[in-house]
Write an enzyme that holds these catalytic residues in place. Structure first.
Site, PDB file in Angstrom:
ATOM      1  N   CYS A  87      10.645  56.533  40.682  1.00 24.08           N
ATOM      2  CA  CYS A  87      10.808  57.147  39.033  1.00 24.08           C
ATOM      3  C   CYS A  87       9.928  56.508  37.881  1.00 24.08           C
ATOM      4  O   CYS A  87       8.611  57.187  37.997  1.00 24.08           O
ATOM      5  CB  CYS A  87      12.046  56.911  38.874  1.00 24.08           C
ATOM      6  SG  CYS A  87      13.226  57.878  38.241  1.00 24.08           S
ATOM      7  N   HIS A 196      14.733  57.498  44.584  1.00 26.36           N
ATOM      8  CA  HIS A 196      15.043  55.554  44.836  1.00 26.36           C
ATOM      9  C   HIS A 196      15.002  55.348  46.240  1.00 26.36           C
ATOM     10  O   HIS A 196      16.451  55.363  46.621  1.00 26.36           O
ATOM     11  CB  HIS A 196      15.792  55.395  43.941  1.00 26.36           C
ATOM     12  CG  HIS A 196      15.880  55.942  42.160  1.00 26.36           C
ATOM     13  ND1 HIS A 196      15.031  54.009  42.151  1.00 26.36           N
ATOM     14  CD2 HIS A 196      15.970  56.200  41.265  1.00 26.36           C
ATOM     15  CE1 HIS A 196      14.960  54.456  40.591  1.00 26.36           C
ATOM     16  NE2 HIS A 196      15.313  55.885  40.485  1.00 26.36           N
ATOM     17  N   GLU A 198      14.750  52.632  46.779  1.00 24.03           N
ATOM     18  CA  GLU A 198      15.067  50.795  47.386  1.00 24.03           C
ATOM     19  C   GLU A 198      16.529  50.875  46.753  1.00 24.03           C
ATOM     20  O   GLU A 198      17.332  49.997  47.307  1.00 24.03           O
ATOM     21  CB  GLU A 198      14.700  50.069  46.033  1.00 24.03           C
ATOM     22  CG  GLU A 198      15.160  49.864  44.819  1.00 24.03           C
ATOM     23  CD  GLU A 198      14.596  51.597  43.384  1.00 24.03           C
ATOM     24  OE1 GLU A 198      14.865  51.703  42.736  1.00 24.03           O
ATOM     25  OE2 GLU A 198      14.226  52.451  44.308  1.00 24.03           O
TER      26      GLU A 198
END
Length: 225
Positions: A87, A196, A198
C-alpha cells in the site's frame, strides 16, 4: 537458519505491527527499523508497510522516499535484498525508483475498503513462489490513492516481461492500468502491491489466510539462497 525481516516505521505508518506479525507467523524474526536511522541491523529482507507516511504531504510516499532508512534500503535492494512494499509502502518504492510507475487517486475519488480477489500472475518472485500460477487469493484492500499508472511503454514492458505479480479479479476497484495490483523489479526481488496480505494471514482475523503465502515465499527465498 534464523531469518530476520526488517519492518520500517515512518511517522504515520499504521500497519507495521501487522507486517511484523505476518513475519512472525512465517517463523521469521521481525526487526523494527526506524525511518530516521539508516542502519538496517543486518536484516535479510525489508517490508515497507502501509499507512500515511509523513501524513501523505506533497503526495503519497514522496517524503518517505528521502528518509535516511530508505537510502539504505535502495542500496540493499541494488545488491539483491528482497523488499516488499504494501500500500503506502508500494507508493514509497515507486517514489524511490525501485519500482516503475506511480499510484494516484482512485478513479471514483473515494477511499476503497473491501476484501479483494487477486490473480497471481507471476509466482517466480521472492515474495510469490508459494502460490500456483493463476491462483486467486482474497486479501483486504484499503486505499484512497491506489490507482496504478505508468506510461504505455512501461506497461508494455511490465506485461511483456511478466512483471505484473498480482491483478485485480472482477471489477477494477481503483482504475489501475490493466487491473494491475502489484508489480516486481526486473530481478524479482522487489515487489509492491496495494492490497494488504499482512491482514490475511489467519482465517480467524482476516477473510482468509491467503496472504501468508507471500511471507512464506520470502522464507523459502532466504533459506534456500
Amino acid at each position: 537458519m534464523s531469518v530476520r525481516v526488517g519492518v520500517i516505521t515512518f511517522p504515520g505508518t499504521l500497519d507495521d505491527v501487522d507486517a511484523a506479525r505476518a513475519a512472525r507467523y512465517a517463523e521469521a524474526e521481525a526487526v523494527p527499523l526506524w525511518h530516521g536511522d539508516p542502519d538496517l541491523k543486518g536484516v535479510d529482507a525489508v517490508i515497507v508497510p502501509g499507512g500515511f507516511s509523513y501524513g501523505d504531504y506533497l503526495r503519497c510516499g514522496a517524503i518517505a522516499r528521502f528518509a535516511p532508512v530508505m537510502d539504505s534500503v535502495i542500496e540493499a535492494a541494488g545488491k539483491g535484498m528482497p523488499v516488499l512494499g504494501i500500500c503506502n509502502g508500494f507508493q514509497i518504492l515507486c517514489e524511490a525508483g525501485l519500482l516503475p510507475g506511480a499510484l494516484i487517486r482512485n478513479s471514483g475519488l473515494h477511499f476503497v475498503c473491501k476484501d479483494q480477489w487477486l490473480k497471481v500472475e507471476n509466482n517466480t518472485t521472492a515474495w510469490s513462489s508459494r502460490y500456483e500460477l493463476g491462483a486467486e487469493i482474497l486479501v483486504p484492500l484499503k486505499s484512497g490513492e491506489g490507482g496504478y499508472q505508468a506510461t504505455q511503454s512501461t506497461v508494455d514492458e511490465l506485461e511483456g516481461e511478466g512483471r505484473v505479480v498480482f491483478r485485480y479479479v472482477g471489477d477494477n476497484p481503483n482504475g489501475s492500468r490493466d487491473g494491475i495490483a502489484g508489480v516486481t523489479s526486473a530481478n524479482g526481488r522487489v515487489v509492491g502491491l496495494m492490497p494488504h496480505p499482512e491482514h490475511a494471514i489467519d482465517a480467524l482475523t482476516g477473510p482468509t489466510d491467503d496472504g501468508l503465502g507471500m511471507f512464506l515465499s520470502l522464507m523459502d527465498e532466504v533459506v534456500n539462497a
